[in-house]
Design a protein around this motif. Structure first.
Motif, PDB file in Angstrom:
ATOM      1  N   ARG A  54       0.839  -1.200   0.000  1.00 26.48           N
ATOM      2  CA  ARG A  54       0.000   0.000   0.000  1.00 26.48           C
ATOM      3  C   ARG A  54       0.871   1.246   0.000  1.00 26.48           C
ATOM      4  N   PHE A  55       0.534   2.205  -0.867  1.00 23.50           N
ATOM      5  CA  PHE A  55       1.189   3.504  -0.923  1.00 23.50           C
ATOM      6  C   PHE A  55       0.217   4.557  -0.425  1.00 23.50           C
ATOM      7  N   SER A  56       0.738   5.504   0.330  1.00 22.42           N
ATOM      8  CA  SER A  56      -0.024   6.684   0.724  1.00 22.42           C
ATOM      9  C   SER A  56       0.737   7.896   0.225  1.00 22.42           C
ATOM     10  N   ILE A  57       0.173   8.610  -0.760  1.00 18.72           N
ATOM     11  CA  ILE A  57       0.878   9.715  -1.395  1.00 18.72           C
ATOM     12  C   ILE A  57       0.087  11.010  -1.208  1.00 18.72           C
ATOM     13  N   PRO A  58       0.770  12.155  -1.179  1.00 14.52           N
ATOM     14  CA  PRO A  58       0.059  13.439  -1.023  1.00 14.52           C
ATOM     15  C   PRO A  58      -0.767  13.763  -2.258  1.00 14.52           C
ATOM     16  N   ALA A  59      -1.941  14.321  -2.052  1.00 15.13           N
ATOM     17  CA  ALA A  59      -2.835  14.697  -3.148  1.00 15.13           C
ATOM     18  C   ALA A  59      -3.762  15.820  -2.669  1.00 15.13           C
ATOM     19  N   LYS A  60      -4.249  16.602  -3.612  1.00 13.54           N
ATOM     20  CA  LYS A  60      -5.235  17.629  -3.303  1.00 13.54           C
ATOM     21  C   LYS A  60      -6.617  17.037  -3.547  1.00 13.54           C
ATOM     22  N   VAL A  61      -7.267  16.588  -2.463  1.00 14.21           N
ATOM     23  CA  VAL A  61      -8.544  15.876  -2.573  1.00 14.21           C
ATOM     24  C   VAL A  61      -9.700  16.867  -2.465  1.00 14.21           C
ATOM     25  N   THR A 223       7.930   2.192   5.255  1.00 15.51           N
ATOM     26  CA  THR A 223       8.928   3.225   4.974  1.00 15.51           C
ATOM     27  C   THR A 223       8.225   4.553   4.745  1.00 15.51           C
ATOM     28  N   ILE A 224       8.910   5.640   5.035  1.00 12.43           N
ATOM     29  CA  ILE A 224       8.389   6.988   4.807  1.00 12.43           C
ATOM     30  C   ILE A 224       9.455   7.800   4.092  1.00 12.43           C
ATOM     31  N   SER A 225       9.086   8.389   2.962  1.00 12.81           N
ATOM     32  CA  SER A 225      10.008   9.216   2.203  1.00 12.81           C
ATOM     33  C   SER A 225      10.000  10.634   2.745  1.00 12.81           C
ATOM     34  N   GLU A 226      11.172  11.121   3.132  1.00 16.17           N
ATOM     35  CA  GLU A 226      11.281  12.496   3.607  1.00 16.17           C
ATOM     36  C   GLU A 226      11.183  13.491   2.459  1.00 16.17           C
ATOM     37  N   PHE A 227      11.405  13.015   1.236  1.00 12.97           N
ATOM     38  CA  PHE A 227      11.413  13.901   0.076  1.00 12.97           C
ATOM     39  C   PHE A 227      10.007  14.344  -0.308  1.00 12.97           C
ATOM     40  N   ASN A 228       9.060  13.374  -0.383  1.00 14.39           N
ATOM     41  CA  ASN A 228       7.704  13.740  -0.815  1.00 14.39           C
ATOM     42  C   ASN A 228       6.626  13.197   0.122  1.00 14.39           C
ATOM     43  N   SER A 229       7.002  12.796   1.334  1.00 13.44           N
ATOM     44  CA  SER A 229       6.095  12.308   2.378  1.00 13.44           C
ATOM     45  C   SER A 229       5.285  11.083   1.952  1.00 13.44           C
ATOM     46  N   VAL A 232       4.896   3.888   2.564  1.00 13.49           N
ATOM     47  CA  VAL A 232       4.738   2.600   1.888  1.00 13.49           C
ATOM     48  C   VAL A 232       4.665   1.500   2.939  1.00 13.49           C
ATOM     49  N   TRP A 233       3.657   0.617   2.789  1.00 11.97           N
ATOM     50  CA  TRP A 233       3.552  -0.573   3.623  1.00 11.97           C
ATOM     51  C   TRP A 233       3.716  -1.796   2.727  1.00 11.97           C
ATOM     52  N   PHE A 234       4.575  -2.697   3.134  1.00 12.77           N
ATOM     53  CA  PHE A 234       4.759  -3.978   2.434  1.00 12.77           C
ATOM     54  C   PHE A 234       4.507  -5.081   3.446  1.00 12.77           C
ATOM     55  N   SER A 235       3.577  -5.968   3.143  1.00 11.46           N
ATOM     56  CA  SER A 235       3.221  -7.027   4.077  1.00 11.46           C
ATOM     57  C   SER A 235       3.186  -8.364   3.347  1.00 11.46           C
ATOM     58  N   CYS A 236       3.820  -9.385   3.931  1.00 10.46           N
ATOM     59  CA  CYS A 236       3.831 -10.708   3.303  1.00 10.46           C
ATOM     60  C   CYS A 236       3.473 -11.776   4.331  1.00 10.46           C
TER      61      CYS A 236
END
Length: 331
Positions: A54-61, A223-229, A232-236
């Motif tokens: 799962r990705f969580s990315i910034p967006a103008k909702v 993981t969390i990107s400091e560049f663009n916030s 990411v969740w990876f689950s197995c």
């Protein structure tokens, strides 16, 4: 659902998610990506019943919403455009616009999308993306691709106080890598090589720290990107198999010699010995004796003596009993 999102961020998420989907599968869940927009974040999820990402990315909702679309088609269109992308859900289709480029995707009606497992905040171990990615890359060579042997095609993750240990083992070789961390948590899981390789590919493109969560059924990495916030969740899934006694084997190595002190010498000597190894002589021998280590190619009775014989002696700090280990030259 109505929102705007930057193309590079959306492209990065879809590229990673597409690796765990299968556009040729008759199961539409496996070939789809789940979109959920709320609170100026766009959540993108893909599953294949073994791995969840799962990705969580910034967006103008502008308007929150949820839908499911084909992962392959959406990824191809996003790859071909540049700039700010607008997504607008209208009944049975998702309209996509970027500059003068316009397209739409028919949404997939599959009912309830499989719920994504959320990590237990209490089971947390932190390390760096680079350290975990490198460790997986180093140990996976000792894991088979044969899915019939659960132990031989898996990587064992053992969390002990101040150390994360990754181990892979088959009938010819064994690989061990330790990652230091600050903490006193303990736990162990067994995951298959394919899932570990997918995790390695994800982490190799990330920077900064990552958090590991251990549960009864899953290993989750965040993981969390400091560049663009971007989050990411990876689950197995954890393999339901008796855990091999890797800890006992590792204790034997620790007691036999100061293994960390000879790592570089061992690698260099093995590389020189492999030069002379042919298919009929697929292995090398490493002998640990008092204050020295000898590496040579295996002498196999009746084998073709092609290419000569290689041998090298290195001086090491050795304190244990004499031992002899055989390594497969392919590794």
């Amino acid at each position: 659902m109505q929102l705007e999102v930057e193309q590079p961020v959306l492209k990065d998420a879809l590229t990673a998610l597409k690796r765990i989907t299968d556009s040729r599968s008759p199961n539409t869940i496996v070939s789809s990506v789940h979109l959920y927009a709320q609170d100026d974040r766009l959540y993108l999820t893909a599953v294949n019943f073994v791995v969840e990402m799962r990705f969580s990315i910034p967006a103008k909702v502008t308007a929150p919403g949820v839908t499911i679309v084909p992962a392959e088609q959406m990824s191809k269109w996003v790859d071909a455009v540049s700039g700010k992308i607008s997504l607008d859900l209208k009944e049975t289709r998702l309209n996509m616009r970027c500059g003068s480029s316009r397209s739409y995707l028919n949404i997939i009606q599959i009912g309830q999308f499989p719920p994504v497992s959320f990590p237990d905040e209490q089971s947390l171990v932190s390390t760096t993306c680079g350290a975990l990615s490198s460790a997986i890359n180093q140990v996976k060579i000792a894991a088979y691709d044969n899915e019939n042997n659960v132990i031989a095609n898996s990587i064992y993750v053992d969390v002990i106080p101040n150390s994360i240990v990754l181990v892979a083992n088959n009938s010819t070789c064994m690989a061990i890598k330790e990652i230091p961390y600050e903490g006193e948590l303990t736990g162990h899981v067994l995951i298959n090589k394919k899932s570990a390789t997918q995790l390695e590919r994800l982490l190799s493109s990330r920077q900064g720290n990552c958090d590991l969560y251990l549960s009864d059924s899953r290993l989750t990495v965040k993981t969390i990107s400091e560049f663009n916030s971007t989050e990411v969740w990876f689950s197995c899934l954890i393999l339901n198999s008796p855990y091999p006694n890797f800890r006992k084997i590792m204790t034997v190595f620790d007691n036999a010699c100061h293994f960390k002190l000879v790592t570089d010498d061992l690698r260099n000597s093995i590389n020189q010995a492999i030069i002379f190894v042919v298919e009929e002589q697929p292995g090398i021998i490493v002998d640990f004796e008092k204050d020295m280590m000898t590496v040579k190619n295996v002498e196999v009775a009746g084998a073709q003596k092609v290419g000569g014989v290689a041998s090298q002696i290195d001086v090491i700090d050795f304190t244990g009993e004499e031992i002899s280990s055989k390594y497969n030259a392919l590794y």
